[in-house]
Design an enzyme around this catalytic site. Structure first.
Site, PDB file in Angstrom:
ATOM      1  N   SER A 135     -23.375  36.461 -26.752  1.00 54.34           N
ATOM      2  CA  SER A 135     -24.615  35.653 -27.094  1.00 54.34           C
ATOM      3  C   SER A 135     -24.904  34.594 -26.387  1.00 54.34           C
ATOM      4  O   SER A 135     -25.906  34.442 -25.980  1.00 54.34           O
ATOM      5  CB  SER A 135     -24.707  35.444 -28.823  1.00 54.34           C
ATOM      6  OG  SER A 135     -24.698  36.693 -29.324  1.00 54.34           O
ATOM      7  N   SER A 177     -19.516  46.460 -28.758  1.00 53.94           N
ATOM      8  CA  SER A 177     -19.654  47.912 -28.386  1.00 53.94           C
ATOM      9  C   SER A 177     -18.157  47.998 -27.675  1.00 53.94           C
ATOM     10  O   SER A 177     -17.672  48.199 -26.520  1.00 53.94           O
ATOM     11  CB  SER A 177     -20.452  48.075 -27.012  1.00 53.94           C
ATOM     12  OG  SER A 177     -20.601  46.916 -26.143  1.00 53.94           O
TER      13      SER A 177
END
Ligand code: ADP
Length: 206
Positions: free
Chosen positions: A44, A111
């Site tokens: 992020s 992921s």
């Protein structure tokens, strides 16, 4: 176009403003920048820092962030292997729409499974539309950072299936770029991604 039905007209209208035209107008290509890595590895932070830089250059960008998506589009999903796969599939489809819109879509999701990331790569027409950036950071450092206090809770057994602790993370074997976020500053990592975007012809050199 052989049919003159209303639906074919609709298709024709939609195709009028094509991806290529959008990209020409934007002055850069649409692409998925897929950040993957452990929680706390810097996905992020990097995605937003890079977006800031690209925005200042006049690029059209959008960051899809794990927690935000889990509150909305994927709010019905948990963290089982199946739900993680579905989570990544939906994000991939969403990011693909951004690419069609000529946007640089930056996704920040753990992921953890190779097969799911590969599936997203295959969703887009051309392998150059998917750039996988591996935020490579040792688990110990991620755990020390513990940005959201999740590792502490996972160690206490309060969070089942936590990546790196009680659920696996499959390291990318063919990432387009590896950024070692424990060895370089945020700015240095951003510059590495920018250099790759320039090298691949996504954005023009400054
Ligand atoms: P993630 O999105 O992978 O869960 P975050 O971006 O939320 O990770 O947190 C990463 C933490 O690591 C932040 O506190 C950030 O300031 C810190 N950090 C230190 N160096 C870097 C770097 N080079 N790249 C990204 N984050 C870094």
């Amino acid at each position: 176009m052989t049919s003159t039905t209303e639906s074919s007209n609709t298709v024709w209208h939609r195709a009028t403003v094509t991806r290529r035209r959008r990209e020409r107008q934007n002055g850069h290509r649409g692409v998925i920048l897929w950040f993957t890595g452990l929680s706390g590895s810097g996905k992020s932070t990097l995605a937003h820092a890079l977006e800031e830089e690209l925005h200042q250059r006049g690029c059209r960008t959008f960051v899809c962030d794990g927690d935000n998506v889990r509150h909305g589009l994927c709010g019905d999903l948990g963290f089982s292997d199946e739900d993680r796969a579905e989570n990544v599939r939906r994000i991939g489809q969403m990011a693909k729409l951004f690419v069609e819109g000529g946007v640089i879509a930056l996704t920040a999701f753990i992921s953890p499974f190779r097969v799911d990331r590969q599936r997203v790569r295959m969703m887009v027409d051309n392998s150059k539309d998917f750039i996988e950036v591996f935020c490579d950071c040792p688990l110990e450092i991620c755990e020390q950072r513990d940005v959201k206090g999740l590792y502490q809770r996972a160690r206490r057994g309060e969070i089942p299936d936590f990546t790196g602790i009680s659920s696996p993370y499959e390291t990318p074997q063919n990432a387009d770029l590896i950024v070692k976020t424990s060895e370089y500053t945020v700015e240095q990592c951003v510059q590495k991604v920018l250099a790759l975007l320039e090298e691949r012809g996504v954005v023009a050199p400054k």
